[in-house]
Design a protein around this motif. Structure first.
Motif, PDB file in Angstrom:
ATOM      1  N   VAL A 141      53.014  39.818  34.306  1.00 39.95           N
ATOM      2  CA  VAL A 141      52.328  41.051  34.876  1.00 39.95           C
ATOM      3  C   VAL A 141      50.848  40.352  35.341  1.00 39.95           C
ATOM      4  N   LEU A 142      49.785  40.994  34.492  1.00 40.43           N
ATOM      5  CA  LEU A 142      48.665  40.635  35.165  1.00 40.43           C
ATOM      6  C   LEU A 142      47.637  39.821  34.113  1.00 40.43           C
ATOM      7  N   ALA A 143      47.440  40.866  32.907  1.00 37.99           N
ATOM      8  CA  ALA A 143      46.415  40.215  31.792  1.00 37.99           C
ATOM      9  C   ALA A 143      46.550  38.650  31.558  1.00 37.99           C
ATOM     10  N   GLY A 144      47.761  38.361  31.123  1.00 37.06           N
ATOM     11  CA  GLY A 144      48.132  37.066  30.803  1.00 37.06           C
ATOM     12  C   GLY A 144      47.983  35.805  31.722  1.00 37.06           C
ATOM     13  N   PRO A 145      48.768  36.234  33.178  1.00 39.04           N
ATOM     14  CA  PRO A 145      48.761  35.504  34.183  1.00 39.04           C
ATOM     15  C   PRO A 145      47.135  35.180  34.662  1.00 39.04           C
ATOM     16  N   TYR A 146      46.405  36.206  34.586  1.00 38.43           N
ATOM     17  CA  TYR A 146      45.137  35.951  34.819  1.00 38.43           C
ATOM     18  C   TYR A 146      44.170  35.229  34.327  1.00 38.43           C
ATOM     19  N   ALA A 147      44.671  35.194  33.045  1.00 38.95           N
ATOM     20  CA  ALA A 147      44.085  34.250  31.978  1.00 38.95           C
ATOM     21  C   ALA A 147      44.498  32.799  32.298  1.00 38.95           C
ATOM     22  N   THR A 148      45.554  32.469  32.251  1.00 41.26           N
ATOM     23  CA  THR A 148      46.104  31.108  32.648  1.00 41.26           C
ATOM     24  C   THR A 148      45.563  30.537  33.887  1.00 41.26           C
ATOM     25  N   VAL A 182      39.454  42.147  32.070  1.00 41.96           N
ATOM     26  CA  VAL A 182      38.689  41.998  31.188  1.00 41.96           C
ATOM     27  C   VAL A 182      39.201  41.390  29.834  1.00 41.96           C
ATOM     28  N   ALA A 183      40.566  41.771  29.534  1.00 43.03           N
ATOM     29  CA  ALA A 183      41.300  41.148  28.462  1.00 43.03           C
ATOM     30  C   ALA A 183      41.623  39.704  28.801  1.00 43.03           C
ATOM     31  N   ALA A 184      41.976  39.329  30.075  1.00 41.60           N
ATOM     32  CA  ALA A 184      42.258  37.901  30.388  1.00 41.60           C
ATOM     33  C   ALA A 184      40.847  37.363  30.433  1.00 41.60           C
ATOM     34  N   ASN A 185      39.878  37.735  30.751  1.00 39.59           N
ATOM     35  CA  ASN A 185      38.465  36.825  30.519  1.00 39.59           C
ATOM     36  C   ASN A 185      38.182  36.836  28.976  1.00 39.59           C
ATOM     37  N   ALA A 186      38.349  37.695  28.203  1.00 38.81           N
ATOM     38  CA  ALA A 186      38.299  37.384  26.765  1.00 38.81           C
ATOM     39  C   ALA A 186      39.141  36.316  26.203  1.00 38.81           C
ATOM     40  N   ALA A 187      40.576  36.591  26.667  1.00 39.87           N
ATOM     41  CA  ALA A 187      41.454  35.676  26.242  1.00 39.87           C
ATOM     42  C   ALA A 187      41.099  34.023  26.462  1.00 39.87           C
ATOM     43  N   THR A 188      40.542  34.006  27.863  1.00 43.94           N
ATOM     44  CA  THR A 188      40.173  32.629  28.327  1.00 43.94           C
ATOM     45  C   THR A 188      39.106  32.250  27.408  1.00 43.94           C
ATOM     46  N   LEU A 189      38.128  32.960  27.174  1.00 40.90           N
ATOM     47  CA  LEU A 189      36.713  32.569  26.607  1.00 40.90           C
ATOM     48  C   LEU A 189      37.245  32.306  24.852  1.00 40.90           C
ATOM     49  N   ALA A 190      38.208  32.991  24.264  1.00 42.31           N
ATOM     50  CA  ALA A 190      38.716  32.681  23.005  1.00 42.31           C
ATOM     51  C   ALA A 190      39.441  31.369  22.934  1.00 42.31           C
TER      52      ALA A 190
END
Length: 727
Positions: A382-389, A539-547
């Motif tokens: 969907v979106l949150a995970g794929p946006y992070a990757t 927002v969640a994707a950005n947080a996952a990326t930063l983490a």
């Protein structure tokens, strides 16, 4: 490991960066030109920091001469002509990650234009999506443009620090707030790119999924019936059990396309069912049935959320008057503080508390990007995970995207999300935008053989990112403890809706339900309308990326238990610390043309009227006769922040500033042909990111990856294909 040392010279455009670094355990010295006086804002944005009020630019050079040699990060934001660090930058800055955030970048015709948050959301297309048809666009609440920009500034800094571990030197990175916003619209611009349509204001009704805000007996809930067939079947069964399904039990309503075509009627029946019950009855009943519904919570109610309390999300700040409670950070770093002290004022003799941190060295080098040599096993959809990757991929990480015909990603397979006329699952517009720069590995994870191949891949990756329901990886023998045995330094990022633990851990969530639980939907108006794009996903994707970058920089493995709800709640700003929201003086006004608008920064009617040669009583009429672009140019020349409210077509085809920076970039897809994509946000000078290859066809790289990483023979691959393992 010693703490990072950060010099924070941000204004409201990116002050969230300093807060994020505090949450990552950094030592932050904030240097303010203009003192933050509102108590709630000062506590929220700057607790845990030491604050030096330094309006004198000449004195700044002296302070930086002393602090810079041991600093890791310098971050500044504001209009280009007010930035101080760019003028002071010299050879002695080569070791630091230096990030500058400006409203429109340091290039193009608008590079010197100022903007507040409302103007920035208008310039980047976000304000256009909020509000009711025909009425003025409404930006999302709580200064989301600035919070997003602050997050991207922190991401850029961490990318530069990771590159420093390889190269031994720091670099300059630039962020445009307009580009940050334009990259966070979900379908706002890509609908125009792929379908020639312009998503507009819908009073909070989602355009591509059947979700919205519904009124209850005592408040409001967010929810709907899109997604897997079970979402509709179980909601319908609930309504039928109560005798309130009307004719929706008839066979014709089982056809998802038919339901979508007659959505207003379905919403009417569902809305009547919801309206007869309290918000808590709907939310509790939905959770027990695994349905994505949630109460629209006010910020004060968020403090009582049992899931957030159980996970100890909230943060206590020690002040002279006693402890106060605030929302926490979007993710829990290994060095995350559990309590903070209110901002401490210091003078110009301030020094660092910690010693110098010596960077480790990585040796991999491929494209010259910051994440060269990093490999990510991407189990998201969907979106949150794929946006992070996506963010990791555009800075050089090798993304191995695991997908299958048997776990159908809606962004590939759902007709409403393909956007492109006559598109197949291999050229869905939504999928193309968020999955460029990745390699596709088809694994049917229903089969034990596929799960075993997944385990065999773990030693060859640095990061695993997943957004399965809690417990799924454990059942496959791929929980964090099992992963550590296969790869002691692996980083596992789990992106469940509300986290891996807590009483609501099995809750099914969509973007709208997370926004509702977080308190942000409540602040969209009364009655609340909600956010009609997946802000929470990004927002969640950005947080996952930063983490992820945080752990990679520390050089340690770990499990990031990321709750998308917590990431959203962290974006409430000082909402729970203040009695009522501060009044925003900016406004959006109608201009000449069909549904054309302009955002104007805080200014009195009298000041604007004088500047435009009219009276305050005639101001609205005069502005209504002006072309938005010409008026913005005129107002900016007179010192007023202003920008036309851009829609998706404007961003892609007509905005001169985005065009000057080349924000939309073309990639040649084998089925779709040349297609514009949203570009890279973090502009790193030394290790630039990029768009190198289009989104993959389903399973396009399966044989390539299994040969390259696991050494499988053609015969073995043939057998796995025949057995349906690689579907």
């Amino acid at each position: 490991m010693s703490r990072l040392r950060v010099l924070d010279l941000t204004d409201e455009l990116a002050r969230y960066a300093g807060r994020l670094f505090v949450g990552m355990g950094a030592e932050v010295i904030r240097i303010e030109r203009d003192r933050t006086t509102a108590r709630a804002e000062r506590l929220h944005w700057h607790s845990g920091q030491r604050v030096l009020h330094l309006p004198d630019d000449a004195e700044l050079g002296v302070v930086l001469d002393r602090l810079l040699p041991e600093a890791d990060v310098v971050v500044e934001s504001g209009p280009l002509d007010r930035l101080r660090t760019l003028k002071l930058r010299g050879p002695d800055w080569q070791h630091v990650a230096h990030v500058v955030v400006t409203p429109f970048g340091t290039w193009g015709p608008c590079k010197t234009w100022p903007a507040d948050d409302v103007v920035a959301t208008a310039a980047g297309g976000m304000a256009w999506l909020g509000g009711a048809p025909g009425e003025a666009p409404e930006p999302p609440p709580r200064a989301q443009a600035g919070q997003l920009a602050g997050t991207h500034a922190a991401i850029a800094a961490m990318l530069a620090l990771l590159a420093r571990q390889r190269t031994g030197v720091g670099q300059l990175a630039e962020i445009s707030v307009q580009e940050v916003v334009a990259a966070t619209l979900e379908t706002g611009a890509i609908s125009w790119i792929h379908a020639g349509t312009i998503p507009g204001r819908t009073s909070g009704v989602y355009g591509h999924v059947a979700h919205r805000v519904f009124a209850t007996k005592d408040g409001h809930v967010a929810g709907g019936y899109s997604g897997p067939n079970r979402m509709w079947d179980d909601l319908l069964a609930w309504m039928a059990d109560e005798g309130e399904a009307a004719d929706l039990t008839e066979e014709r309503w089982q056809d998802a396309a038919y339901r979508w075509q007659h959505r207003p009627y379905v919403d009417e029946v569902v809305g009547a069912f919801v309206a007869r019950r309290t918000a808590d009855e709907i939310a509790t009943g939905a959770r027990s049935r695994g349905l994505p519904w949630a109460t629209v919570a006010a910020p004060d109610d968020v403090l009582k959320n049992p899931q957030l309390l159980d996970r100890q999300f909230f943060l206590d700040i020690d002040t002279a008057e006693g402890a106060v409670r605030d929302v926490g950070f979007p993710f829990r770093s290994l060095q995350c503080p559990v309590r903070l002290r209110e901002p401490q004022d210091v003078d110009a003799t301030v020094t660092w508390l910690e010693g110098v941190q010596r960077p480790r060295r990585r040796t991999a080098h491929k494209r010259g990007a910051a994440l060269d040599g990093v490999r990510v096993l991407d189990l998201t959809w969907v979106l949150a995970g794929p946006y992070a990757t996506k963010l990791l991929a555009e800075h050089g990480a090798d993304i191995v995207k695991v997908e299958s015909m048997h776990r159908q990603d809606p962004t590939r397979f759902a007709p409403s999300m393909r956007l492109r006329p006559e598109a197949t699952y291999d050229d869905s517009g939504y999928f193309l935008n968020f999955n460029r720069n990745k390699r596709s590995l088809a694994l049917n994870l229903r089969k034990p053989e596929a799960q075993e191949l997944l385990r065999q891949l773990v030693p060859f990756v640095d990061v695993v990112i997943e957004n399965f329901s809690p417990g799924v990886l454990d059942r496959w023998g791929l929980g964090y403890q099992q992963l550590r045995k296969l790869n002691p330094n692996v980083v596992l990022v789990s992106m469940a809706g509300v986290g891996q633990t807590g009483p609501w851990r099995q809750a099914v969530t969509f973007a709208d339900t997370l926004a509702a639980m977080s308190g942000l939907t409540y602040e969209t108006g009364h009655p609340p309308q909600g956010l009609t794009f997946g802000l929470g996903d990004m927002v969640a994707a950005n947080a996952a990326t930063l983490a992820t970058l945080d752990l990679l920089h520390q050089g340690v493995g770990g499990h990031v238990d990321l709750s998308q709800l917590e990431a959203m709640a962290a974006h409430l700003g000082p909402a729970v610390l203040e009695a009522k929201p501060a009044r925003v003086g900016s406004r959006i006004l109608r201009t000449a043309g069909d549904d054309r608008w302009i955002a104007i920064g805080a200014a009195t009617d009298d000041a604007l009227a004088t500047a435009l040669g009219t009276t305050a009583s005639e101001l609205t009429d005069v502005i209504g006769e002006q072309d938005a672009d010409a008026l913005a140019d005129r107002l900016q020349s007179l010192g007023f922040p202003a920008y036309p409210v851009r829609d998706g077509r404007d961003l892609v085809d007509h905005d001169p500033q985005l065009a000057a920076g080349g924000f939309y970039q073309q990639l040649d897809h084998p089925l779709a042909g040349p297609v514009a994509h949203e570009g890279v946000v973090a502009h790193l000078h030394g290790t630039p990111g990029g768009l190198w290859q289009p989104a993959p066809l389903l399973g396009q790289h399966t044989d390539e990856l299994l040969t390259e990483l696991l050494g499988l023979t053609p015969e073995r691959l043939g057998n796995l294909h025949d057995e349906g393992v690689l579907e």
